[in-house]
Design an enzyme around this catalytic site. Structure first.
Site, PDB file in Angstrom:
ATOM      1  N   CYS A 184      27.710  29.814  41.769  1.00 44.26           N
ATOM      2  CA  CYS A 184      27.938  29.112  43.030  1.00 44.26           C
ATOM      3  C   CYS A 184      28.593  30.137  43.930  1.00 44.26           C
ATOM      4  O   CYS A 184      29.758  30.477  43.736  1.00 44.26           O
ATOM      5  CB  CYS A 184      28.835  27.894  42.875  1.00 44.26           C
ATOM      6  SG  CYS A 184      29.210  27.163  44.482  1.00 44.26           S
ATOM      7  N   CYS A 238      31.635  28.505  46.096  1.00 43.65           N
ATOM      8  CA  CYS A 238      32.874  28.058  45.446  1.00 43.65           C
ATOM      9  C   CYS A 238      32.652  27.994  43.947  1.00 43.65           C
ATOM     10  O   CYS A 238      32.592  29.033  43.307  1.00 43.65           O
ATOM     11  CB  CYS A 238      33.356  26.739  46.033  1.00 43.65           C
ATOM     12  SG  CYS A 238      32.065  25.512  46.330  1.00 43.65           S
ATOM     13  N   SER A 239      32.517  26.813  43.380  1.00 43.04           N
ATOM     14  CA  SER A 239      32.413  26.726  41.922  1.00 43.04           C
ATOM     15  C   SER A 239      31.619  25.502  41.497  1.00 43.04           C
ATOM     16  O   SER A 239      31.936  24.883  40.489  1.00 43.04           O
ATOM     17  CB  SER A 239      33.811  26.688  41.308  1.00 43.04           C
ATOM     18  OG  SER A 239      34.534  25.594  41.858  1.00 43.04           O
ATOM     19  N   CYS A 240      30.588  25.128  42.263  1.00 42.14           N
ATOM     20  CA  CYS A 240      29.806  23.937  41.920  1.00 42.14           C
ATOM     21  C   CYS A 240      29.174  24.120  40.547  1.00 42.14           C
ATOM     22  O   CYS A 240      28.675  25.194  40.217  1.00 42.14           O
ATOM     23  CB  CYS A 240      28.741  23.672  42.985  1.00 42.14           C
ATOM     24  SG  CYS A 240      29.480  23.315  44.585  1.00 42.14           S
TER      25      CYS A 240
END
Ligand code: FE
Length: 199
Positions: free
Chosen positions: A107, A110-112
């Site tokens: 991602c 961010c951190s999906c």
């Protein structure tokens, strides 16, 4: 200054952690949430939800061609029928590794991550270096993980978003014809389903 431990010195990650802690303290101070409630949510995703869910899906696809076809064609409906849905998993798509294509997931924003299938993302998945390098030099990142993708296998990088989250279906290892679904699931690792490991 030298260290004998291996955390990454990422000023942005440190800032983010501080901001999250400040936010949590503010919400608790205002009486909007309790620390216990937050701990319950985190514990649920660390302990009840986790990579074993994703592994069970991969193993089922390895032994059931019809299921696999449905899973690849319509991830959300097929996963929801198994009870994998909800928070951070609204639209999950499964992508299949083949001898021709190795898939890996990042991602960049961010951190999906597909929480219902994999639990909470590992720290490295959220790091600035992984998010940048997975796109710019995926083979070098794979090499850092100890994965050597053959030169004639292409590497495809999938950028997760809040709308679509990806799970990699690793290739079923050779010589596993005698294994049942549960034994196969035990072979499937978290990193294998992010695409940063082979099974
Ligand atoms: Fe994200």
């Amino acid at each position: 200054m030298s260290h004998d431990h291996s955390h990454d010195h990422d000023p942005l990650e440190k800032g983010t952690a501080l901001r999250v802690r400040a936010l949590e303290e503010l919400l608790v101070a205002k009486g909007l949430v309790t620390s216990e409630a937050l701990d319950t949510v985190i514990s649920h995703y660390e302990n009840n939800v986790g990579p074993r869910n994703g592994a069970s899906v991969v193993a089922k696809a390895w032994v059931d061609a019809d299921f696999k076809a449905r899973l690849l064609a319509d991830g959300p409906a097929t996963l929801e029928a198994l009870g994998f849905k909800g928070f951070q998993g609204e639209h999950m798509r499964v992508i299949e590794n083949t001898p021709d294509v190795h898939n890996m997931v990042v991602c960049t924003l961010c951190s999906c991550y597909p929480w219902p299938l994999l639990g909470l993302p590992p720290a490295w998945f959220k790091s600035m270096s992984y998010r940048a390098r997975a796109v710019s030099e995926p083979r070098a990142v794979l090499a850092d993980f100890g994965v050597a993708v053959p030169a004639d296998t292409s590497v495809r990088v999938w950028d997760s978003t809040a709308e679509v989250r990806y799970l990699v279906m690793p290739m079923r290892p050779a010589g596993t014809d005698v294994l049942n679904e549960a034994d196969l699931a035990a072979l499937v690792t978290r990193d294998g389903m992010i695409g940063t490991a082979l099974v």
